[in-house]
Structures are given as C-alpha cells and as structure tokens.
Enzyme design. Structure first.
Site, mmCIF file in Angstrom:
data_model
loop_
_atom_site.group_PDB
_atom_site.id
_atom_site.type_symbol
_atom_site.label_atom_id
_atom_site.label_comp_id
_atom_site.label_asym_id
_atom_site.label_seq_id
_atom_site.Cartn_x
_atom_site.Cartn_y
_atom_site.Cartn_z
ATOM 1 N N TYR A 137 46.687 1.832 73.456
ATOM 2 C CA TYR A 137 47.042 1.396 74.814
ATOM 3 C C TYR A 137 48.553 1.446 75.047
ATOM 4 C CZ TYR A 137 42.415 -0.171 76.423
ATOM 5 O OH TYR A 137 41.108 -0.216 76.868
ATOM 6 N N ASN B 168 35.551 -5.470 80.616
ATOM 7 C CA ASN B 168 34.816 -4.604 81.549
ATOM 8 C C ASN B 168 33.974 -3.546 80.831
ATOM 9 O OD1 ASN B 168 36.917 -2.996 80.769
ATOM 10 N ND2 ASN B 168 37.809 -2.747 82.801
ATOM 11 N N HIS C 72 35.614 1.798 78.150
ATOM 12 C CA HIS C 72 36.841 2.548 78.407
ATOM 13 C C HIS C 72 36.475 4.017 78.524
ATOM 14 C CE1 HIS C 72 40.689 4.560 77.920
ATOM 15 N NE2 HIS C 72 40.072 5.336 77.052
ATOM 16 N N GLU D 274 43.564 10.436 72.862
ATOM 17 C CA GLU D 274 42.684 9.337 72.445
ATOM 18 C C GLU D 274 41.661 9.803 71.409
ATOM 19 O OE1 GLU D 274 43.130 6.972 76.689
ATOM 20 O OE2 GLU D 274 41.181 7.820 76.154
ATOM 21 N N ARG E 23 34.220 8.687 84.278
ATOM 22 C CA ARG E 23 34.907 7.689 85.116
ATOM 23 C C ARG E 23 34.003 7.252 86.271
ATOM 24 N NH1 ARG E 23 39.689 5.401 83.267
ATOM 25 N NH2 ARG E 23 40.231 5.055 85.429
ATOM 26 N N LYS F 249 33.451 -1.646 74.647
ATOM 27 C CA LYS F 249 34.411 -2.695 74.291
ATOM 28 C C LYS F 249 33.704 -3.903 73.637
ATOM 29 C CE LYS F 249 37.710 -1.285 77.874
ATOM 30 N NZ LYS F 249 38.572 -1.726 78.999
ATOM 31 N N THR G 175 37.719 -0.376 87.628
ATOM 32 C CA THR G 175 38.225 -1.273 86.576
ATOM 33 C C THR G 175 37.747 -2.704 86.794
ATOM 34 O OG1 THR G 175 40.209 0.102 86.569
ATOM 35 C CG2 THR G 175 40.343 -1.990 85.383
ATOM 36 N N PHE H 260 49.565 -7.591 81.336
ATOM 37 C CA PHE H 260 48.340 -7.972 80.628
ATOM 38 C C PHE H 260 48.233 -7.334 79.245
ATOM 39 C CE2 PHE H 260 47.330 -4.426 83.532
ATOM 40 C CZ PHE H 260 46.853 -3.476 82.634
ATOM 41 N N ARG I 61 30.052 -0.667 84.893
ATOM 42 C CA ARG I 61 30.809 -1.903 85.086
ATOM 43 C C ARG I 61 30.160 -2.813 86.122
ATOM 44 N NH1 ARG I 61 36.710 1.024 84.579
ATOM 45 N NH2 ARG I 61 37.125 0.520 82.397
#
Ligand code: ATP
Ligand code: MG
Length: 144
Positions: free
Chosen positions: A51, A114, A117, A128, A87, A11, A93, A59, A104
């Site tokens: 998203y 964070n 993704h 995706e 993950r 990100k 998250t 948010f 993270r």
C-alpha cells in the site's frame, strides 16, 4: 479487448467471515479465472510496501493494522479486460455507494473492512502481482 491479469485480495474481514467461496463464485461467475492463489498473513513490511501509494493518506496506519489483522487470500485473476471487470464487480470503495449485486454491496462491513482489493490499472496490477507471486506460480492461458 486484451487478455489481462489483475491482482485480488480477499481481505481479513472476508476470510474471517468464511466468505472466500462466495467471493470466488462472483469472480468466476464474471468470467474471470483464478490463475494463482494462496492464503497469507501479511507482515507489516509486506502490507506497507503493498500500500506504498497510500503512505501519505490519513488512514494509512489503520489500513496497515487492518490488513495485518488476520489471514487474507491473495490471487491472480485473468480474463478479457480483467482489471476493469474486477473493479466493476467489486463495487465502490465505500459499501454505502456500491451498486447492488457487487461484492462490496453484499459483503463489506465498512469503508475500511470492504472485503476485497483489486488493482486499479495495468501498472499497479503488474507491481502487485510481482509483490506476491513468481511467474512460475501463475497458471494462465499461456500455460494451459
Ligand atoms: P483497494 O485498493 O483495496 O482495491 P480502492 O481502490 O477501492 O480499494 P483505495 O482508495 O485504493 O480504494 O483505498 C485502499 C483501501 O484503503 C480501501 O479499500 C479501504 O480498505 C481503505 N480506505 C480507503 N479510504 C478509506 C477511508 N477514508 N477510511 C478508512 N479506510 C479507507
Ligand atoms: Mg486502490
């Protein structure tokens, strides 16, 4: 276990702080292969479509603003159990809840910024990946 593909984004906070190498080192260290990758600066439409499942979340607007605030690294990862494995090494998250040693826990600035993704299931992974890459741009085990 099956060879799987998952989709990763480093990100804007990760790219801005020069963390691409350190994040990819964790990914490769976990046995996942980078099979496609490029830098991109997402348009509003690309981020909103990507998203889309979060459109109703409070948010959503902030998230789209954030994801379009600077360049990101888009990648396709491949490996055994890649979706769950990625993950796992990303961590929770909210970095406050992320297990020690996860990406993270080590790098995230906040629940929003964070750093990474990762797809959360086979259907979202397929969607995706296809949102950003053509099949001909992905060099997985089927082509090497
Ligand atoms: P990602 O989908 O980015 O891999 P995730 O699956 O861990 O993260 P989601 O619930 O899908 O988390 O949320 C998507 C993203 O939206 C989060 O990674 C984070 O950047 C942002 N986000 C989630 N919850 C909040 C929140 N409460 N406040 C602000 N931003 C949030
Ligand atoms: Mg998610």
């Amino acid at each position: 276990m099956a060879l799987e593909r998952t989709f990763s984004i480093i990100k804007p906070d990760g790219v801005r702080r020069n963390l691409i190498g350190q994040v990819l080192a964790k990914i490769e260290g976990a046995g996942l292969k980078v099979t496609a990758s490029r830098l991109a600066w997402l348009t509003r439409a690309e981020a909103e479509g990507f998203y889309g499942v979060h459109r109703e979340r409070p948010f959503f607007n902030d998230l789209v603003n954030y994801m379009t605030s600077g360049p990101v690294l888009l990648s396709v990862l491949e490996g055994e159990n890649a979706i769950a494995r990625y993950r796992e090494i990303m961590g929770a998250t909210n970095p406050k809840n992320a297990a020690p040693g996860t990406i993270r826990a080590e790098f995230a600035e906040s629940i929003e910024a964070n750093t990474v993704h990762g797809s959360d299931g086979p259907d979202t992974a397929a969607f995706e990946i296809s949102w950003f890459f053509r099949q001909t741009e992905i060099f997985g085990a089927d082509k090497r």
